[in-house]
Design an enzyme around this catalytic site. Structure first.
Site, mmCIF file in Angstrom:
data_model
loop_
_atom_site.group_PDB
_atom_site.id
_atom_site.type_symbol
_atom_site.label_atom_id
_atom_site.label_comp_id
_atom_site.label_asym_id
_atom_site.label_seq_id
_atom_site.Cartn_x
_atom_site.Cartn_y
_atom_site.Cartn_z
ATOM 1 C CB CYS A 2 83.905 -56.183 -59.463
ATOM 2 S SG CYS A 2 85.437 -55.466 -60.082
ATOM 3 C CG ASP A 128 87.972 -48.383 -64.402
ATOM 4 O OD1 ASP A 128 88.508 -49.005 -63.473
ATOM 5 O OD2 ASP A 128 87.137 -48.915 -65.162
#
Length: 634
Positions: A2, A128
Site C-alpha cells: 500500500c 495481517d
C-alpha cells in the site's frame, strides 16, 4: 502492499486536510483498490472515505476541508490478503483507541494471530493488518521482534497520545519523513511529502554527491534537503504531549556468529530449510503470483522451488534477443522445460520503453545511473495480472556472487604489500587504475572504491556548489562499531546495508509499485539472513567456487548449464541504447544540464567525450530529476 501518508501538527490543530488528501492521492499507484482517512483532534477520531473507497459508510474527506487536526492519516490499498472490505484502512482495534496504516506484508501473521487469540484478543478480519495493531497493543515495541515481513507502518495510540512508526529490518518498504517546528510529515514516497505543500523541495548537496558516488544517497540521507529516510530496522516514537521525536534501532545484521562446528552437510541443511520456509511464507496471497526468472541461479532456484508448491505460478523472463551478452533466455527456457514451468517470455523493446522513459526515471525520485530492467519486468508482471512477484535478489550479497568477493584475497595481499600488484597478470592491472584498491586502508574504503560510479575527484570537478569527501562515509554510517569474523563477512554486511538497503530496495520498490505490483524477496527473509551469517565463509567461497553452498542446493533442481553460466546479472544494453535509440533524448537533456549554473560545463563535456554510458546516464537522469522535482515539483 500500500501507500501511507501522515501529517502531525506540533502547533495546536493545523488545517492540513487538503495536504493529507493530496499526499494520499499521489500514492494511488501504490494502492489503486481502496482509500481511507482519519483525523484526530480534540473532538476525537473522525473517519472519512475517498473517491476510491470500497465502502462509503462515513463522510467524504472533502467535507473535512478547512478543519483542524492534530494527526491526519491517509491510506491507499493494493489488496493482497483479505480482499474484503474488512481489511479497509486506517484500521482500528476493537476499542477504537489504536489506529494503524500499514504498508507491506506480515508473513507469519497466522501464527501471531493464534497466539494473540490465546491472550484474549478478538479479530473481525482475515488481514495481517489487524494482527499488527493487536500485536502492538499487546507487546508494544517488542512486537517488532515477532514480525516476519516487509513493512512500514504508523500506529496512533490515543491512550498515550503517541504515534509509533516502524520500518522492516531490511528496508524493503520505504518510509520518508520531514520535520520542522510546525509539522512532522511522513509517507511512502518523497513525492507524497512534496504534495503536502508543507515542504518546498531543495537539493541536498551531500545526498546528491552520495548519489553520484554510490548510485544512491546513503540512508538516512536523501537527495532532498531536510527529507530523511527511516533506516531499516528502526522505529520512531512521536509524543503528542510534548512533540518530542525519538528514534531507536530494534534489529541489526548479525556478525561474528559463524558456527565453525557446522559441517558442510549441516550448513546445507540449515540453508535449505530456511529457503523453503521463506518461499512458503511468500506464497501466501489471495491474488495471483508470478516469479521473475532470468537464467541465473538465484531467480531460477526461487522460481523452481516456488512452482513446486504452486504449479500455476507464472514465470516471467525478460529476453534481449538482439544482445547476446545480456541474454539469458536460453538458460531460463532450459529450466522452465526441465520443470514444465508456466513461463512467459518478453523481448525487451527499446521503442516501447522509450515512450515511458521519463516515467521510469521519475519513479526513482532521485537520479539513477542506469535504465533498470526491473521497470520492464514490473510492467510485464502487471500486464500478465501478477499482483505479486517473487525475486531472487539477495543471493549474491549473502553468498559471494559478485566479483568483489573473489578479489578479497587480492586486496588483503595488496594492503600488506602494495608492490604485490607488480607481479599480477595483465588482467588485473585495470584494478590498479580503475579501483585503486592498492591504496585502500580499510574495508569500508575498499568497498567504496569498488561500488562507485564517480570518484570524489570527478564529482568535485563536476559540482560547483559543494566539495565532500566520501572515503569513509559508508564506514561511518554502517560499521563504525562493528566487528567482523573475516573480510568476506564484512563485505556481505556492507552489501546488505548499502547495496540492498539503499540501492536495490529503492529501485525495486519504485519500479514494482509504479505498476501496482508487490515484490517479494525470499532470500532477504531475516531468519534466512541470520542463518546465512552463521554459515562459515569456507562454505560460501570454496577455493575458486563462489556461492558454493547455494550452488550445492541448486544442483538438485537446475541443470549444469545454468549453474556454470558466467554471471551476467539483470542488465540492459545501455551502451548501445545511449549511442543509438536514445541519442537525441540524451543530447537534449545534457544541453539543458549544461545551461544550469550548478555544474561545471567542461566537466560535463569531458564525461560526454569519455563515452562512459553509466556516467552519461547519471547526468541525464539528474537533469530529468531537477526538472520534475526541483524546478517544478510534481
Amino acid at each position: 502492499m500500500c501507500g501511507i501518508a501522515g501529517i502531525i501538527s506540533f502547533q495546536n490543530q493545523a488545517r492540513n486536510v487538503d495536504g493529507i488528501i493530496q499526499m494520499t492521492q499521489s500514492l494511488k499507484h501504490r494502492g489503486p483498490n481502496d482509500e481511507g482517512y482519519i483525523l484526530y483532534s480534540d473532538e476525537g477520531i473522525q473517519h472519512y472515505f475517498g473517491d476510491d473507497s470500497i465502502e462509503k459508510d462515513s463522510k467524504h474527506i472533502n467535507t473535512a476541508l478547512g478543519k483542524g487536526a492534530k494527526v491526519s492519516f491517509g491510506f491507499r490499498q493494493l489488496k493482497i490478503i483479505d480482499l474484503s472490505s474488512k481489511s479497509h484502512q486506517p484500521m482500528a482495534d476493537n476499542s477504537q483507541k489504536y489506529w494503524v496504516i500499514f504498508n507491506g506484508e506480515l508473513y507469519n501473521y497466522k501464527e501471531i494471530k493464534t497466539e494473540l487469540k490465546g491472550l484474549g484478543h478478538h479479530f473481525f478480519s482475515n488481514s495481517d493488518t489487524e494482527v499488527v495493531i493487536n500485536a502492538y497493543k499487546e507487546w508494544g515495541t517488542n512486537a517488532l521482534q515477532r514480525f516476519n515481513g516487509m513493512f512500514a507502518f504508523a500506529i496512533l495510540n490515543t491512550v498515550d497520545k503517541t504515534v509509533f512508526i516502524a520500518r522492516d529490518r531490511i528496508g524493503i518498504k520505504p518510509l520518508y519523513f520531514y520535520q520542522n517546528e510546525r509539522f512532522f510529515i511522513f509517507g511512502s514516497s518523497v513525492k507524497a511529502i512534496i504534495k503536502s505543500k508543507l515542504y518546498q523541495p531543495e537539493i541536498n548537496w551531500e545526498g546528491l554527491w552520495q548519489n553520484f558516488r554510490f548510485t544512491t544517497a546513503q540512508r538516512p540521507h536523501t537527495v532532498f534537503q531536510d527529507i530523511l529516510a527511516l533506516e531499516p530496522g528502526h522505529h520512531l516514537l512521536i509524543n503528542l504531549n510534548d512533540n518530542s521525536v525519538s528514534k531507536n534501532q530494534y534489529w541489526e545484521i548479525p556478525t561474528q556468529i559463524q558456527d565453525f562446528s557446522l559441517s558442510e552437510e549441516k550448513a546445507t541443511q540449515l540453508l535449505e530449510e530456511s529457503l523453503h520456509k521463506s518461499i512458503n511464507y511468500r506464497l501466501i496471497s489471495d491474488v495471483e503470483i508470478g516469479s521473475f526468472m532470468s537464467g541465473g541461479i538465484d531467480s531460477s532456484l526461487i522460481s523452481v522451488l516456488a512452482a513446486k508448491q504452486k504449479p500455476d505460478l507464472k514465470i516471467l523472463t525478460l529476453a534481449f534477443n538482439n544482445f547476446k551478452e545480456f541474454n539469458e533466455v536460453n538458460q531460463a527456457k532450459e529450466t522452465a522445460n526441465l520443470h514444465q514451468l508456466n513461463q512467459i517470455v518478453l523481448n525487451a523493446d527499446v521503442n516501447k520503453f522509450y515512450r515511458n522513459i521519463e516515467d521510469s526515471i521519475i519513479c526513482y525520485e532521485e537520479p539513477y545511473h542506469t535504465i533498470s530492467a526491473n521497470y520492464l519486468l514490473s510492467e510485464m508482471a502487471a500486464t500478465n495480472n501478477c499482483t505479486v512477484v517473487l525475486s531472487g535478489l539477495g543471493g549474491d550479497e549473502l553468498f559471494g556472487g559478485y566479483d568483489v568477493y573473489r578479489k578479497i584475497p587480492l586486496w588483503e595481499k595488496l594492503k600488506k604489500n602494495k608492490n604485490f600488484i607488480d607481479f599480477l597478470p595483465e588482467i588485473h592491472q585495470k584494478i590498479k587504475k580503475g579501483k585503486a584498491i592498492a591504496n585502500c586502508k580499510t574495508l569500508g574504503e575498499y568497498y567504496s572504491h569498488y561500488y562507485t560510479n564517480f570518484q570524489d575527484k570527478e564529482i568535485n570537478n563536476l559540482f560547483i556548489e559543494k566539495s565532500i569527501d566520501t572515503t569513509y562515509t559508508l564506514e561511518n554510517l554502517y560499521a563504525s562499531k562493528k566487528q567482523f569474523t573475516d573480510t568476506f563477512e564484512a563485505m556481505s554486511f556492507y552489501n546488505l546495508k548499502s547495496y540492498i538497503g539503499n540501492h536495490q530496495m529503492r529501485a525495486l520498490d519504485s519500479t514494482t509499485m509504479a505498476f501496482s505490483v508487490e515484490g517479494r524477496f525470499p532470500l532477504l527473509d531475516h531468519n534466512l539472513i541470520e542463518n546465512a551469517f552463521r554459515i562459515p565463509t569456507k562454505f560460501k567461497l570454496k577455493e575458486t567456487t563462489q556461492k558454493y553452498i547455494l550452488k550445492e542446493i541448486a544442483k538438485k533442481h537446475l541443470s549444469k548449464n545454468v549453474i556454470q553460466m558466467p554471471k551476467k546479472g539483470l542488465s540492459i544494453p545501455l551502451k548501445n541504447w545511449v549511442e543509438t535509440s536514445l541519442k537525441d533524448f540524451i543530447s537534449d537533456n545534457l544541453q539543458s544540464l549544461e545551461n544550469r549554473t550548478i555544474f561545471n560545463k567542461k566537466a560535463i563535456r569531458n564525461i560526454i567525450t569519455s563515452k562512459n554510458e553509466s556516467k552519461i546516464w547519471q547526468l541525464v537522469s539528474t537533469e530529468i530529476w531537477l526538472q520534475n522535482f526541483i524546478d517544478k515539483p510534481l
